[in-house]
Design an enzyme around this catalytic site. Sequence first.
Site, PDB file in Angstrom:
ATOM      1  N   VAL A   1     -11.458  -0.726   4.731  1.00  0.00           N
ATOM      2  CA  VAL A   1     -12.584  -1.586   4.541  1.00  0.00           C
ATOM      3  C   VAL A   1     -12.630  -1.722   2.772  1.00  0.00           C
ATOM      4  O   VAL A   1     -12.836  -0.528   2.218  1.00  0.00           O
ATOM      5  CB  VAL A   1     -14.014  -1.474   4.936  1.00  0.00           C
ATOM      6  CG1 VAL A   1     -15.001  -2.336   4.476  1.00  0.00           C
ATOM      7  CG2 VAL A   1     -14.004  -1.151   6.297  1.00  0.00           C
TER       8      VAL A   1
ATOM      9  N   GLY B   1      -0.287  -9.616  -3.743  1.00  0.00           N
ATOM     10  CA  GLY B   1      -0.137  -8.604  -2.850  1.00  0.00           C
ATOM     11  C   GLY B   1      -1.661  -8.296  -2.171  1.00  0.00           C
ATOM     12  O   GLY B   1      -1.745  -7.492  -1.577  1.00  0.00           O
TER      13      GLY B   1
ATOM     14  N   LYS C   1      -7.116  -1.972   9.317  1.00  0.00           N
ATOM     15  CA  LYS C   1      -8.359  -2.451   9.971  1.00  0.00           C
ATOM     16  C   LYS C   1      -8.470  -3.084  11.573  1.00  0.00           C
ATOM     17  O   LYS C   1      -9.158  -3.116  12.094  1.00  0.00           O
ATOM     18  CB  LYS C   1      -9.209  -3.262   9.061  1.00  0.00           C
ATOM     19  CG  LYS C   1      -8.337  -4.689   8.572  1.00  0.00           C
ATOM     20  CD  LYS C   1      -8.290  -4.542   7.002  1.00  0.00           C
ATOM     21  CE  LYS C   1      -7.108  -5.259   6.696  1.00  0.00           C
ATOM     22  NZ  LYS C   1      -6.934  -4.968   5.304  1.00  0.00           N
TER      23      LYS C   1
ATOM     24  N   VAL D   1       0.865  -1.042  -0.083  1.00  0.00           N
ATOM     25  CA  VAL D   1      -0.019   0.013   0.112  1.00  0.00           C
ATOM     26  C   VAL D   1       0.899   1.267  -0.091  1.00  0.00           C
ATOM     27  O   VAL D   1       0.628   2.228  -0.784  1.00  0.00           O
ATOM     28  CB  VAL D   1      -1.027  -0.054   1.197  1.00  0.00           C
ATOM     29  CG1 VAL D   1      -1.901   1.232   1.123  1.00  0.00           C
ATOM     30  CG2 VAL D   1      -1.861  -1.151   1.290  1.00  0.00           C
TER      31      VAL D   1
ATOM     32  N   LYS E   1     -13.538  -5.783   9.152  1.00  0.00           N
ATOM     33  CA  LYS E   1     -14.251  -4.812   8.076  1.00  0.00           C
ATOM     34  C   LYS E   1     -15.616  -4.738   8.566  1.00  0.00           C
ATOM     35  O   LYS E   1     -16.159  -3.542   8.555  1.00  0.00           O
ATOM     36  CB  LYS E   1     -13.907  -5.369   6.821  1.00  0.00           C
ATOM     37  CG  LYS E   1     -12.517  -5.123   6.255  1.00  0.00           C
ATOM     38  CD  LYS E   1     -12.376  -5.840   4.883  1.00  0.00           C
ATOM     39  CE  LYS E   1     -11.050  -5.781   4.710  1.00  0.00           C
ATOM     40  NZ  LYS E   1     -10.389  -6.591   3.516  1.00  0.00           N
TER      41      LYS E   1
ATOM     42  N   ASP F   1     -10.172 -11.033   8.774  1.00  0.00           N
ATOM     43  CA  ASP F   1     -10.038  -9.676   8.161  1.00  0.00           C
ATOM     44  C   ASP F   1     -11.442  -9.157   7.717  1.00  0.00           C
ATOM     45  O   ASP F   1     -11.592  -8.141   8.034  1.00  0.00           O
ATOM     46  CB  ASP F   1      -9.005  -9.997   6.787  1.00  0.00           C
ATOM     47  CG  ASP F   1      -9.042  -8.809   6.098  1.00  0.00           C
ATOM     48  OD1 ASP F   1      -8.096  -7.831   6.509  1.00  0.00           O
ATOM     49  OD2 ASP F   1      -9.656  -8.833   4.995  1.00  0.00           O
TER      50      ASP F   1
HETATM   51  P1  NAP Z   1       3.297  -4.829   3.654  1.00  0.00           P
HETATM   52  O1  NAP Z   1       3.436  -4.923   2.183  1.00  0.00           O
HETATM   53  O2  NAP Z   1       3.447  -6.040   4.372  1.00  0.00           O
HETATM   54  O3  NAP Z   1       4.171  -3.785   3.948  1.00  0.00           O
HETATM   55  C1  NAP Z   1       4.142  -3.318   5.239  1.00  0.00           C
HETATM   56  C2  NAP Z   1       5.308  -2.125   5.395  1.00  0.00           C
HETATM   57  O4  NAP Z   1       5.182  -1.580   6.638  1.00  0.00           O
HETATM   58  C3  NAP Z   1       6.564  -2.596   5.023  1.00  0.00           C
HETATM   59  O5  NAP Z   1       7.077  -1.354   4.611  1.00  0.00           O
HETATM   60  C4  NAP Z   1       7.239  -2.740   6.425  1.00  0.00           C
HETATM   61  O6  NAP Z   1       8.542  -2.409   6.416  1.00  0.00           O
HETATM   62  C5  NAP Z   1       6.488  -1.557   7.279  1.00  0.00           C
HETATM   63  N1  NAP Z   1       6.400  -2.114   8.910  1.00  0.00           N
HETATM   64  C6  NAP Z   1       5.668  -2.986   9.190  1.00  0.00           C
HETATM   65  N2  NAP Z   1       5.936  -3.066  10.514  1.00  0.00           N
HETATM   66  C7  NAP Z   1       6.758  -1.959  10.792  1.00  0.00           C
HETATM   67  C8  NAP Z   1       7.343  -1.431  12.223  1.00  0.00           C
HETATM   68  N3  NAP Z   1       7.025  -1.915  13.205  1.00  0.00           N
HETATM   69  N4  NAP Z   1       8.167  -0.473  12.004  1.00  0.00           N
HETATM   70  C9  NAP Z   1       8.401   0.186  10.644  1.00  0.00           C
HETATM   71  N5  NAP Z   1       7.910  -0.445   9.574  1.00  0.00           N
HETATM   72  C10 NAP Z   1       7.042  -1.293   9.708  1.00  0.00           C
HETATM   73  O7  NAP Z   1       1.587  -4.353   4.041  1.00  0.00           O
HETATM   74  P2  NAP Z   1       0.473  -3.670   3.083  1.00  0.00           P
HETATM   75  O8  NAP Z   1      -0.160  -5.057   2.296  1.00  0.00           O
HETATM   76  O9  NAP Z   1       0.960  -2.553   2.394  1.00  0.00           O
HETATM   77  O10 NAP Z   1      -0.489  -3.340   4.289  1.00  0.00           O
HETATM   78  C11 NAP Z   1      -0.458  -2.347   4.914  1.00  0.00           C
HETATM   79  C12 NAP Z   1      -1.653  -2.034   5.787  1.00  0.00           C
HETATM   80  O11 NAP Z   1      -2.770  -1.801   4.716  1.00  0.00           O
HETATM   81  C13 NAP Z   1      -2.284  -3.182   6.582  1.00  0.00           C
HETATM   82  O12 NAP Z   1      -2.908  -2.626   7.661  1.00  0.00           O
HETATM   83  C14 NAP Z   1      -3.434  -3.824   5.914  1.00  0.00           C
HETATM   84  O13 NAP Z   1      -4.180  -4.450   6.447  1.00  0.00           O
HETATM   85  C15 NAP Z   1      -3.925  -2.736   5.005  1.00  0.00           C
HETATM   86  N6  NAP Z   1      -4.390  -3.065   3.552  1.00  0.00           N
HETATM   87  C16 NAP Z   1      -3.729  -3.535   2.838  1.00  0.00           C
HETATM   88  C17 NAP Z   1      -4.251  -3.935   1.450  1.00  0.00           C
HETATM   89  C18 NAP Z   1      -3.652  -4.721   0.315  1.00  0.00           C
HETATM   90  O14 NAP Z   1      -4.126  -4.790  -0.570  1.00  0.00           O
HETATM   91  N7  NAP Z   1      -2.464  -5.167   0.730  1.00  0.00           N
HETATM   92  C19 NAP Z   1      -5.702  -3.400   1.205  1.00  0.00           C
HETATM   93  C20 NAP Z   1      -6.289  -2.533   2.250  1.00  0.00           C
HETATM   94  C21 NAP Z   1      -5.630  -2.301   3.483  1.00  0.00           C
HETATM   95  P3  NAP Z   1       9.804  -3.665   6.353  1.00  0.00           P
HETATM   96  O15 NAP Z   1       9.547  -4.230   4.844  1.00  0.00           O
HETATM   97  O16 NAP Z   1      10.925  -3.061   6.500  1.00  0.00           O
HETATM   98  O17 NAP Z   1       9.321  -4.625   7.346  1.00  0.00           O
HETATM   99  N1  HSE Z   2      -5.742  -8.823   2.706  1.00  0.00           N
HETATM  100  C1  HSE Z   2      -7.053  -8.266   2.683  1.00  0.00           C
HETATM  101  C2  HSE Z   2      -7.897  -8.731   1.453  1.00  0.00           C
HETATM  102  C3  HSE Z   2      -6.495  -6.898   2.026  1.00  0.00           C
HETATM  103  O1  HSE Z   2      -7.526  -9.825   0.724  1.00  0.00           O
HETATM  104  O2  HSE Z   2      -8.779  -8.120   0.996  1.00  0.00           O
HETATM  105  C4  HSE Z   2      -7.541  -5.770   1.892  1.00  0.00           C
HETATM  106  O3  HSE Z   2      -7.763  -5.403   3.180  1.00  0.00           O
END
Ligand code: NAP
Ligand code: HSE
Length: 428
Positions: free
Chosen positions: A133, A188, A106, A14, A206, A202
């Site tokens: 969400v 992702g 979330k 994200v 939501k 999850d």
């Molecule tokens: P991700 O790809 O795992 O990325 C997480 C990022 O946060 C990485 O850059 C990580 O750095 C950093 N991080 C994690 N813990 C940390 C800490 N304690 N201190 C400093 N940096 C930290 O996760 P994501 O998929 O982008 O998701 C991020 C958030 O968005 C989550 O809450 C997820 O539920 C939400 N979300 C995701 C999606 C989706 O489609 N992926 C959609 C909606 C909402 P390092 O790599 O250095 O560990």
């Molecule tokens: N892991 C979540 C999903 C990302 O699969 O919908 C979006 O919140």
Amino acid sequence: MKNVSIALLGCGTVGKGVVDLLQMNGHLISEQTDTHIHIKHVLVRDIEKYKNVGLDENLHLTDNFKDIIEDDEVEIVVEVMGSADFAKACIEECFRRGKSVVSANKDVIADCGIGLLKLAQENGADFQFEASVAGGIPIIRPMYSSLNANQIEEIIGIMNGTTNYILTNMTDRGLTYEEALKEAQEKGYAEADPTSDVGGFDAARKIAILAKLGFHAYVNVKDVSIEGIEGVTKEDIAHATAMGYAIKLLAVAEKNTDGISLAVHPAFVPKDHPLANVGGAYNAVYVRGNCVGDVMLYGQGAGSLPTASAVVSDIMNVIQHINTEMTGKRPYLWHETAVKDAAENKAPYYIRLIAANAPGVLANMSGVFAKHGISIRSLIQKDETKEAAEIVILVDSTPCKTVRFALNEIEQLTCIHRICNAIRVIEV
Ligand code: NAP
Ligand code: HSE
């Protein structure tokens, strides 16, 4: 043109999406807000990993949150890390320093959203979380804004992209559960710990967030009855297809006179129902208001740019509040509301079990159903071996907890080898 400095906490799927989106559409965003957005700091754990991912050289990569919280120039902090306790502590610290926060988290919002909204307001800060969400689908703002003239009666939807991707690809491409999950992770969609997706947690977070906002209610993720998709097999999918249904993981919130019920569970959805045709990582949310009727929102529920679209829109909203001196001024309404046990809710059920291929099995089993007042709608038996048969039963609408009691009893019958699955059926 004004300038606003922001910091990203996290630069994964994200966070990097936010960086890319601001590069792609920065001009249009500046034009609309009369403000240039400058990403000043990016917090990650492993700085080395981010040196060659195409981030601007002038952007300050740090592994120390102090660099951000102590920088008075940073007005907006974008939390896209995904951890629970650390993220919550960072968000609270931002509010105490008067910084507004945009978050996609979330986990934190489902558990502590109302407290955080109150803390933000006490400190004259904004807290926005559209991406928490259904990724790119605008659903949070409609919930507390566009639809807020209504009493919301029901929210039902497919709110997890990973499980929808898995179920769709098991159905359409015959992939195994493991193959489909691996693909969802590669794209992702999945959480860092995918058990949160497949176990229904999850989606539970939501629906808890939407129920809070839609029903103005102090509800929490612990109020959600949760079943994931781990037990759904290719046999269940084949039966669903043959019977004219698609299996979907649904999140459901209902409000009636005796309270709110919240549940996440797999369901047989008739193929001509719009939710049955929501495929891949797409999400869809139905909202029923007492004046507007049914509204359905559909779009990409996960992924880098779709989710960044929601995050950046929140950043723009915070900027517009800064520019119009409206920061932290939006009021929210909360009521104490009774939460009902979702196991009281009624639905027809699909039941699959393996039983001895012997006389009297159906009589014994239907005796238990009759004792619990459960009416059998249809039954198909197929010999598995000479000794064992697969039995697929559809029962009429019955409270979830009655189905559970009856199945526990049926499982004790010596002629029953195992209960494979019991899945609710949605009727249009
Ligand atoms: P991700 O790809 O795992 O990325 C997480 C990022 O946060 C990485 O850059 C990580 O750095 C950093 N991080 C994690 N813990 C940390 C800490 N304690 N201190 C400093 N940096 C930290 O996760 P994501 O998929 O982008 O998701 C991020 C958030 O968005 C989550 O809450 C997820 O539920 C939400 N979300 C995701 C999606 C989706 O489609 N992926 C959609 C909606 C909402 P390092 O790599 O250095 O560990
Ligand atoms: N892991 C979540 C999903 C990302 O699969 O919908 C979006 O919140």
